[in-house]
Design a protein around this motif. Structure first.
Motif, PDB file in Angstrom:
ATOM      1  N   ARG A   1      -0.276  37.749  -3.829  1.00 23.06           N
ATOM      2  CA  ARG A   1       0.604  36.587  -3.992  1.00 23.06           C
ATOM      3  C   ARG A   1       0.749  35.893  -2.641  1.00 23.06           C
ATOM      4  N   THR A   2       0.462  34.608  -2.661  1.00 22.35           N
ATOM      5  CA  THR A   2       0.632  33.793  -1.452  1.00 22.35           C
ATOM      6  C   THR A   2       1.567  32.640  -1.782  1.00 22.35           C
ATOM      7  N   LYS A   3       2.326  32.265  -0.799  1.00 24.76           N
ATOM      8  CA  LYS A   3       3.263  31.166  -0.987  1.00 24.76           C
ATOM      9  C   LYS A   3       3.074  30.167   0.136  1.00 24.76           C
ATOM     10  N   LYS A   4       2.859  28.941  -0.228  1.00 28.96           N
ATOM     11  CA  LYS A   4       2.722  27.913   0.797  1.00 28.96           C
ATOM     12  C   LYS A   4       3.588  26.725   0.419  1.00 28.96           C
ATOM     13  N   SER A   5       3.883  25.948   1.411  1.00 30.11           N
ATOM     14  CA  SER A   5       4.757  24.806   1.182  1.00 30.11           C
ATOM     15  C   SER A   5       4.194  23.587   1.885  1.00 30.11           C
ATOM     16  N   PHE A   6       4.518  22.418   1.359  1.00 28.63           N
ATOM     17  CA  PHE A   6       4.204  21.194   2.070  1.00 28.63           C
ATOM     18  C   PHE A   6       5.255  20.147   1.716  1.00 28.63           C
ATOM     19  N   VAL A   7       5.468  19.290   2.676  1.00 29.47           N
ATOM     20  CA  VAL A   7       6.479  18.240   2.525  1.00 29.47           C
ATOM     21  C   VAL A   7       5.871  17.067   1.778  1.00 29.47           C
ATOM     22  N   LEU A   8       6.550  16.615   0.726  1.00 26.98           N
ATOM     23  CA  LEU A   8       6.090  15.462  -0.019  1.00 26.98           C
ATOM     24  C   LEU A   8       6.599  14.195   0.638  1.00 26.98           C
ATOM     25  N   ILE A   9       5.700  13.257   0.838  1.00 25.75           N
ATOM     26  CA  ILE A   9       6.101  11.979   1.437  1.00 25.75           C
ATOM     27  C   ILE A   9       6.659  11.091   0.351  1.00 25.75           C
ATOM     28  N   THR A  10       7.882  10.686   0.468  1.00 31.70           N
ATOM     29  CA  THR A  10       8.510   9.843  -0.546  1.00 31.70           C
ATOM     30  C   THR A  10       8.650   8.402  -0.114  1.00 31.70           C
ATOM     31  N   GLN A  11       8.395   8.093   1.149  1.00 32.87           N
ATOM     32  CA  GLN A  11       8.444   6.703   1.611  1.00 32.87           C
ATOM     33  C   GLN A  11       7.265   6.457   2.528  1.00 32.87           C
ATOM     34  N   SER A  12       6.213   5.870   2.014  1.00 33.45           N
ATOM     35  CA  SER A  12       5.055   5.530   2.843  1.00 33.45           C
ATOM     36  C   SER A  12       4.466   4.238   2.326  1.00 33.45           C
ATOM     37  N   PHE A  13       5.037   3.138   2.751  1.00 40.33           N
ATOM     38  CA  PHE A  13       4.592   1.834   2.275  1.00 40.33           C
ATOM     39  C   PHE A  13       4.080   1.002   3.446  1.00 40.33           C
ATOM     40  N   GLU A  14       3.083   0.185   3.150  1.00 45.42           N
ATOM     41  CA  GLU A  14       2.561  -0.741   4.155  1.00 45.42           C
ATOM     42  C   GLU A  14       2.601  -2.148   3.595  1.00 45.42           C
TER      43      GLU A  14
ATOM     44  N   THR B   1       0.843  -1.194   0.000  1.00 45.36           N
ATOM     45  CA  THR B   1       0.000   0.000   0.000  1.00 45.36           C
ATOM     46  C   THR B   1       0.880   1.246   0.000  1.00 45.36           C
ATOM     47  N   VAL B   2       0.563   2.182  -0.872  1.00 48.39           N
ATOM     48  CA  VAL B   2       1.320   3.430  -1.012  1.00 48.39           C
ATOM     49  C   VAL B   2       0.420   4.597  -0.625  1.00 48.39           C
ATOM     50  N   ARG B   3       0.923   5.469   0.232  1.00 48.17           N
ATOM     51  CA  ARG B   3       0.196   6.684   0.592  1.00 48.17           C
ATOM     52  C   ARG B   3       1.024   7.902   0.176  1.00 48.17           C
TER      53      ARG B   3
ATOM     54  N   ALA C   1       5.904   0.044  -6.446  1.00 45.38           N
ATOM     55  CA  ALA C   1       5.414   1.057  -5.518  1.00 45.38           C
ATOM     56  C   ALA C   1       6.402   2.213  -5.413  1.00 45.38           C
ATOM     57  N   GLU C   2       7.685   1.881  -5.293  1.00 46.68           N
ATOM     58  CA  GLU C   2       8.707   2.924  -5.180  1.00 46.68           C
ATOM     59  C   GLU C   2       8.790   3.744  -6.466  1.00 46.68           C
ATOM     60  N   ASP C   3       8.772   3.062  -7.602  1.00 43.78           N
ATOM     61  CA  ASP C   3       8.832   3.778  -8.884  1.00 43.78           C
ATOM     62  C   ASP C   3       7.603   4.662  -9.075  1.00 43.78           C
ATOM     63  N   PHE C   4       6.450   4.145  -8.656  1.00 45.01           N
ATOM     64  CA  PHE C   4       5.213   4.911  -8.817  1.00 45.01           C
ATOM     65  C   PHE C   4       5.236   6.188  -7.992  1.00 45.01           C
ATOM     66  N   LEU C   5       5.739   6.107  -6.778  1.00 46.66           N
ATOM     67  CA  LEU C   5       5.748   7.278  -5.914  1.00 46.66           C
ATOM     68  C   LEU C   5       6.567   8.404  -6.535  1.00 46.66           C
ATOM     69  N   THR C   6       7.732   8.065  -7.048  1.00 45.24           N
ATOM     70  CA  THR C   6       8.566   9.074  -7.713  1.00 45.24           C
ATOM     71  C   THR C   6       7.871   9.623  -8.953  1.00 45.24           C
TER      72      THR C   6
ATOM     73  N   SER D   1       0.375   4.365 -15.109  1.00 44.26           N
ATOM     74  CA  SER D   1       1.267   3.849 -14.080  1.00 44.26           C
ATOM     75  C   SER D   1       1.097   2.337 -13.966  1.00 44.26           C
ATOM     76  N   ASN D   2       1.769   1.727 -12.996  1.00 41.51           N
ATOM     77  CA  ASN D   2       1.625   0.294 -12.710  1.00 41.51           C
ATOM     78  C   ASN D   2       0.996   0.106 -11.338  1.00 41.51           C
ATOM     79  N   ILE D   3      -0.196   0.644 -11.165  1.00 42.93           N
ATOM     80  CA  ILE D   3      -0.773   0.744  -9.830  1.00 42.93           C
ATOM     81  C   ILE D   3      -2.280   0.528  -9.876  1.00 42.93           C
ATOM     82  N   VAL D   4      -2.851   0.151  -8.742  1.00 45.02           N
ATOM     83  CA  VAL D   4      -4.307   0.151  -8.549  1.00 45.02           C
ATOM     84  C   VAL D   4      -4.657   1.355  -7.695  1.00 45.02           C
TER      85      VAL D   4
END
Length: 479
Positions: free
Chosen positions: A466-479, A339-341, A389-394, A365-368
């Protein structure tokens, strides 16, 4: 390649015709022309009103002098006469008051009373794979003679058959029963029968001709066992439901939801739940294309764990991957699922910019993945393969950033794994401070047009923020 199918070995097939059935005689005449047949002699007295028996390869034609809907226990009688079989096909006429030019196929049994042969509350053993084969063959050949092709709901006798059986019919009046072109098509469809395995549904709802169920046979990898139209659902209790499942070899349940009352839908849903069978929507069944039933169920259950109303979606890449696995014969199980989040905000933003582009990314992609009831794409994804899963996340992160660039100024800081988005948009508070009244002028400024207030020109850049916001991308979230 359809990965859901699994062709069985050659089967012994008996075709039953009646001398009192004009369409059956028409079909029989063409059967005799299409192959070399030899006559067989059967022991007398075992099959009442027996007329003729013919044999050709794994096919036998058994002709009787009574109407076949009254042939009780005919499978056992055939066995005693030295004609055991794996499949019985009844060649018959279909009668309808509307006079439709129609070729049909159906199973026998009486959900309620037994007005035309058989026993009340009894269903014959169905041959779902033969029904699909016959309907598809007739549909392929029918184009030049202006006939419709349809599955019918379960009706009439014989109902006590323990050998899989199916009817193949010409309808709906005498002029069609003797139509040689129709007789040739049905005969060829019978001789072309290929018992090819695929998921089997029992059906509920609609009319006698089961239009939506027929369309699913023609447009998906599913077939149907016993089918109950709206007027028969009153006869479906727990015992009848279980009998339909057992006599059909059913894997799943389908309802023609639009034709059914809410009470009937709930009744069938509760019966399916109590039997442990999946009740699938039409879109779910179409999504099974090219996916083995066992694999489909694994991912369907994963989706339901996150959202009971979620709609499972298979990308073209994973369809291909699952097809390759199916060819090797090596099955996967639920424990194999990764599972990828990803950050929900990333999916939400990409959807707001271009939902079509986002879905195109997922399909490539190669995903459900799955959609929520409002068609929103979930941020949870599945696959059997960790590397995928890893390739899909990137891949997904990179493609979502490309989508966001269509509206926003974006900056992705790789070392920090942070995506910065700068948004330049109309600010109604700034417009009010400059004396612009709410209404059409707000719309012009929001669309990048200037307006004039008391001789002053107010440009769109003057009321944008003009507004600027940021968020952290999760690159490793596997179950």
């Amino acid at each position: 390649m359809q990965t859901t199918i699994d062709k069985e070995s050659s089967t012994n097939i008996i075709i039953i015709c009646s001398t009192v059935d004009m369409a059956g005689q028409n079909i029989k005449d063409h059967l005799l022309r299409l192959r070399e047949w030899s006559r067989l002699e059967l022991p007398p007295g075992i099959i009442e009103d027996l007329s003729e028996v013919y044999e050709s390869g794994n096919f036998r034609i058994v002709e009787v002098n009574i109407h076949h809907i009254y042939l009780e226990n005919i499978d056992e009688k055939l066995k005693k006469a030295g004609l055991p079989c794996d499949l019985i096909i009844f060649a018959s006429k279909h009668r309808s008051a509307d006079g439709r030019r129609l070729l049909t196929s159906h199973f026998t049994g009486n959900p309620g009373s037994a007005d035309f042969g058989g026993n009340p509350g009894e269903l014959a053993k169905a041959a779902p794979f033969a029904l699909r084969s016959i309907l598809l063959s007739m549909s392929e050949m029918v184009g030049d003679i202006d006939y419709d092709v349809s599955m019918e709901s379960t009706h009439h006798g014989p109902s006590d058959l323990n050998v899989p059986s199916v009817y193949a019919e010409i309808g709906s009046s005498e002029s069609e029963w003797v139509d040689t072109a129709a007789g040739d098509i049905v005969a060829r469809a019978i001789l072309a029968v290929e018992p090819v395995k695929c998921p089997v549904a029992i059906g509920f709802g609609g009319g006698h001709y089961a239009a939506r169920q027929t369309n699913l046979i023609f447009s998906s990898d599913v077939t149907f066992g016993h089918n109950f139209p709206n007027y028969q659902i009153q006869n479906v209790d727990g015992a009848m439901f279980r009998q339909a499942v057992e006599r059909s070899g059913a894997d799943l349940v389908y309802c023609d939801r639009k034709s059914m009352s809410s009470g009937d839908r709930k009744k069938i849903r509760d019966l399916a739940d109590s039997s442990g069978l999946e009740l699938l929507r039409e879109s779910d069944i179409r999504e099974m294309r090219g996916v083995r039933w066992d694999d489909f169920r694994i991912f369907l259950h994963k989706v339901k764990e996150h959202d009971l109303l979620g709609r499972v979606k298979f990308s073209e890449g994973i369809r291909k991957r699952l097809g390759e696995v199916a060819l090797t014969g090596s099955g996967m199980d639920a424990m194999s699922v990764t599972t990828v989040r990803v950050d929900q905000e990333l999916i939400k933003l990409a959807k707001s910019v271009d939902i079509a582009a986002l879905k195109n990314v997922l399909q490539n992609s190669n995903i459900v993945y799955f959609e929520l009831e409002d068609a929103t794409v979930s941020n949870v994804f599945f696959t059997f393969w960790k590397q995928d899963a890893e390739d899909f996340l990137t891949f997904l992160v990179n493609e979502c950033i490309k989508i966001l660039k269509g509206r926003y100024d974006t900056e992705y800081v790789f070392d920090e794994n942070v995506l910065y988005i700068t948004d330049d948009r109309f600010n109604p508070d700034l417009a009010r401070k400059m004396g612009v009244p709410p209404g059409p002028m707000f719309g012009k400024l929001a669309n990048g047009e200037s307006v004039i207030i008391d001789g002053r020109t107010i440009g769109p850049e003057m009321v944008r923020e003009r507004t600027k916001k940021s968020f952290v991308l999760i690159t490793q979230s596997f179950e």
